[in-house]
Design an enzyme around this catalytic site. Structure first.
Site, PDB file in Angstrom:
ATOM      1  N   GLU A   1      38.875  54.393  41.332  1.00 49.24           N
ATOM      2  CA  GLU A   1      39.507  53.281  40.422  1.00 49.24           C
ATOM      3  C   GLU A   1      38.845  53.686  38.899  1.00 49.24           C
ATOM      4  OE1 GLU A   1      38.296  49.350  41.163  1.00 49.24           O
ATOM      5  OE2 GLU A   1      38.464  48.493  39.011  1.00 49.24           O
TER       6      GLU A   1
ATOM      7  N   GLU B   1      38.576  47.026  29.831  1.00 50.84           N
ATOM      8  CA  GLU B   1      38.007  45.749  30.599  1.00 50.84           C
ATOM      9  C   GLU B   1      36.888  45.340  29.938  1.00 50.84           C
ATOM     10  OE1 GLU B   1      36.437  46.625  34.731  1.00 50.84           O
ATOM     11  OE2 GLU B   1      37.145  44.503  35.384  1.00 50.84           O
TER      12      GLU B   1
END
Ligand code: NAG
Ligand code: NAG
Ligand code: NAG
Length: 316
Positions: free
Chosen positions: A134, A139
């Protein structure tokens, strides 16, 4: 050195002659944007106070739309007062239909979700998490102003403490099974996230994944060093001309080709949950009350909880 150069000459050339040169494979833009994604409906795997709606609900309720200027927007419901015992606030999570192995993705972002309770993310995700790896490209939570770029992998992948990048380490072990899945993060300097990012008119995030490294670049809309390939959305790019990356993840102690496989592009807007809703993290942002109460009782506070993309381009 010379011997190495000579040996390299005998090895078959990779599919592009210059290391950082790529050509356009896909453009996610305007009317095509949402047809290239599937909507992932249901609750949030990280316990966010959201209810991810299916495609028809998102498009019908204007939580996913293409603006008059052709930008793609995904947003959170900003009108409903929630019952404490009911589901979370309606939101959107999308995942690209197509998977990409080694590639470059560029995101021209006009606006990103901001403010108390928000936890937005743009990420690439392989199969059988964390086996396929990932990569969190953009973010953060609440009123943060600096983006956190993070890799999450199976065990046996860590990053050297010192490397050629602008950002700074927040963790070196990428293994999702340790440190509460914090992963190996890199905090970007300056304004790279949230309200201030939006005031600047957003900017461009780009990721390059090869078999030997992962690199992420960021240029704010007002940056003095934006490559012409960003502003003109060129069909041909050369990452060798992009300068030192904001975040760099080399293969020194991580076989990148082994830890990262074909991945989808994912975008979601969570609220509260394991990170944004952590009471210490939430309070540290100067946010009022508890995260869940805030989300339940202040729908209008989520008017700016939206992503707006001019386009996303993927190069191979
Ligand atoms: C790491 O990547 C470089 C090229 O970037 C390559 O020359 C080297 O062999 C790789 N090392 C390992 C351990 O795979
Ligand atoms: C886009 O910008 C790049 C870098 O400045 C340049 O090489 C390329 O020719 C430009 N392409 C177009 C279509 O303007
Ligand atoms: C909700 O968001 C829409 C779209 O930005 C905006 O026009 C509207 O005023 C907002 N509603 C409230 C109650 O804030």
């Amino acid at each position: 050195m010379r011997l190495l150069a000579f040996a390299a000459f005998l090895v078959p050339l990779p599919n592009h002659a210059l290391a950082g040169q790529y050509s356009l494979e896909d453009t996610y833009q305007g009317a095509n944007f949402f047809s290239m994604f599937q909507f992932v409906a249901g609750s949030d795997p990280t316990h966010g106070r959201v209810n991810y709606v299916p495609e028809d609900v998102a498009l019908g309720g204007s939580l996913a739309l293409v603006s008059g200027s052709g930008d793609a927007i995904i947003r959170v419901d900003n009108t409903t007062f929630l019952s404490a015992s009911g589901p979370g606030r309606n939101s959107v999570r999308i995942e690209s239909n197509k998977l990409y192995d080694t590639h470059v993705s560029v995101f021209d972002i006009v606006h990103m979700p901001q403010g108390c309770g928000t936890w937005p993310a743009i990420w690439e995700n392989g199969a059988n998490w964390p086996a396929g790896g990932e990569i969190d490209i953009l973010e953060g939570v609440n009123n943060q102003i600096q983006n956190l770029v993070t890799l999450h992998t199976t065990s046996g992948c860590s990053m050297p403490p010192s490397r050629d990048m602008i950002g700074s380490n927040t963790g070196l072990d990428c293994n999702a099974g340790v440190n509460f899945n914090a992963g190996c993060g890199v905090r970007l300097p300056g304004i790279s996230y949230g309200t201030a990012f939006n005031v600047n008119g957003g900017g461009w995030y780009a990721i390059e994944r090869t078999s030997t490294f992962v690199a992420v670049w960021f240029w704010g809309r007002n940056s003095a060093s934006i490559p012409g390939e960003m502003t003109n959305g060129s069909n041909l790019i050369n990452t060798d001309n992009w300068g030192i990356p904001a975040a760099y993840f080399p293969n020194t102690s991580c076989d990148i080709g082994l830890h990262f496989g074909p991945a989808s592009i994912n975008i979601n807007i969570a609220l509260c949950g394991d990170w944004a809703g952590n009471s210490a993290v939430y309070a540290a942002s100067g946010c009022p009350g508890t995260c869940i109460d805030f989300v339940d009782n202040n729908p209008a506070a989520f008017t700016d909880a939206f992503f707006e993309f001019s386009w996303i381009k993927v190069y191979s």
